[in-house]
Design a protein around this motif. Sequence first.
Motif, PDB file in Angstrom:
ATOM      1  N   THR A   1       0.833  -1.207   0.000  1.00  0.00           N
ATOM      2  CA  THR A   1       0.000   0.000   0.000  1.00  0.00           C
ATOM      3  C   THR A   1       0.864   1.251   0.000  1.00  0.00           C
ATOM      4  O   THR A   1       0.557   2.218  -0.712  1.00  0.00           O
ATOM      5  CB  THR A   1      -0.955   0.000   1.210  1.00  0.00           C
ATOM      6  N   SER A   2       1.936   1.238   0.769  1.00  0.00           N
ATOM      7  CA  SER A   2       2.852   2.390   0.775  1.00  0.00           C
ATOM      8  C   SER A   2       3.445   2.607  -0.607  1.00  0.00           C
ATOM      9  O   SER A   2       3.521   3.746  -1.087  1.00  0.00           O
ATOM     10  CB  SER A   2       3.972   2.178   1.801  1.00  0.00           C
ATOM     11  N   ALA A   3       3.855   1.520  -1.262  1.00  0.00           N
ATOM     12  CA  ALA A   3       4.427   1.639  -2.611  1.00  0.00           C
ATOM     13  C   ALA A   3       3.398   2.207  -3.587  1.00  0.00           C
ATOM     14  O   ALA A   3       3.720   3.095  -4.387  1.00  0.00           O
ATOM     15  CB  ALA A   3       4.920   0.276  -3.089  1.00  0.00           C
ATOM     16  N   MET A   4       2.159   1.724  -3.498  1.00  0.00           N
ATOM     17  CA  MET A   4       1.103   2.220  -4.386  1.00  0.00           C
ATOM     18  C   MET A   4       0.889   3.727  -4.170  1.00  0.00           C
ATOM     19  O   MET A   4       0.801   4.492  -5.127  1.00  0.00           O
ATOM     20  CB  MET A   4      -0.195   1.470  -4.128  1.00  0.00           C
ATOM     21  N   LEU A   5       0.830   4.147  -2.911  1.00  0.00           N
ATOM     22  CA  LEU A   5       0.625   5.565  -2.614  1.00  0.00           C
ATOM     23  C   LEU A   5       1.837   6.406  -3.016  1.00  0.00           C
ATOM     24  O   LEU A   5       1.686   7.551  -3.439  1.00  0.00           O
ATOM     25  CB  LEU A   5       0.311   5.754  -1.129  1.00  0.00           C
ATOM     26  N   LEU A   6       3.031   5.833  -2.907  1.00  0.00           N
ATOM     27  CA  LEU A   6       4.250   6.562  -3.298  1.00  0.00           C
ATOM     28  C   LEU A   6       4.386   6.692  -4.813  1.00  0.00           C
ATOM     29  O   LEU A   6       5.172   7.505  -5.291  1.00  0.00           O
ATOM     30  CB  LEU A   6       5.491   5.882  -2.714  1.00  0.00           C
ATOM     31  N   ILE A   7       3.645   5.912  -5.548  1.00  0.00           N
ATOM     32  CA  ILE A   7       3.621   6.061  -7.006  1.00  0.00           C
ATOM     33  C   ILE A   7       2.481   6.991  -7.419  1.00  0.00           C
ATOM     34  O   ILE A   7       2.673   7.943  -8.177  1.00  0.00           O
ATOM     35  CB  ILE A   7       3.481   4.683  -7.695  1.00  0.00           C
ATOM     36  N   ALA A   8       1.277   6.723  -6.900  1.00  0.00           N
ATOM     37  CA  ALA A   8       0.088   7.458  -7.340  1.00  0.00           C
ATOM     38  C   ALA A   8       0.093   8.916  -6.893  1.00  0.00           C
ATOM     39  O   ALA A   8      -0.225   9.811  -7.696  1.00  0.00           O
ATOM     40  CB  ALA A   8      -1.168   6.765  -6.818  1.00  0.00           C
ATOM     41  N   ALA A   9       0.445   9.178  -5.647  1.00  0.00           N
ATOM     42  CA  ALA A   9       0.350  10.552  -5.119  1.00  0.00           C
ATOM     43  C   ALA A   9       1.283  11.532  -5.829  1.00  0.00           C
ATOM     44  O   ALA A   9       0.827  12.613  -6.242  1.00  0.00           O
ATOM     45  CB  ALA A   9       0.593  10.561  -3.612  1.00  0.00           C
TER      46      ALA A   9
END
Length: 196
Positions: A64-72
């Motif tokens: 989830t952290s990786a997903m947010l660090l890409i999307a945001a």
Amino acid sequence: SGFNNAGVALYSDNLEQFATDPFVLMTLSVAFIVGGLGFPVLVELRRRVQPHKWSLHTKITLSTSAMLLIAAPILILLLEWNNAATFGPMSTIDKLFAGWFTGSSPRTAGFNIVSTGEMTDPALLVITSLMFIGAGTASTSGGIKVVTFAILAFVLLAEVRGDSDVNVFKRRLSPAVIRRAITIALLAVGLVVTAS
């Protein structure tokens, strides 16, 4: 201050004077991202090198952290790219670093390298949402935590699919975990609404 996710800078403009300094931005990014994972995840990563042996908590936190660090950062870049008061005057490479930092910082540390008051309303909505989500469990950041956010997303996905169970990484989440996540999120929403 970065690792502890305090967001405290020694300058009156926070970190705006370093908006085009990749060394400072990347050093702080590493510090607050690692600090934002939470101590249980850090301990587990230190003990178990093999990803297939990670706990469900660690897998959810990291993915989830990786997903947010890409999307945001991508969202922030798209929303602020031409804003003359923030990213507009920067070179392309400086915009990329600024987008990375501005998109990754709100969830944990809260540093700013451009004037937050000059950002567009959609970008501020993204930042506010990231602050609401927060970082890893038992980290020093605020928010409902990424695991709670992820569980809510998995519950939503299971409901849309019509599944009776909520499965994550081939494991079924117990109803108690789901109730806890919903309770935390609703209490946080209630607190924000009441404070607002």
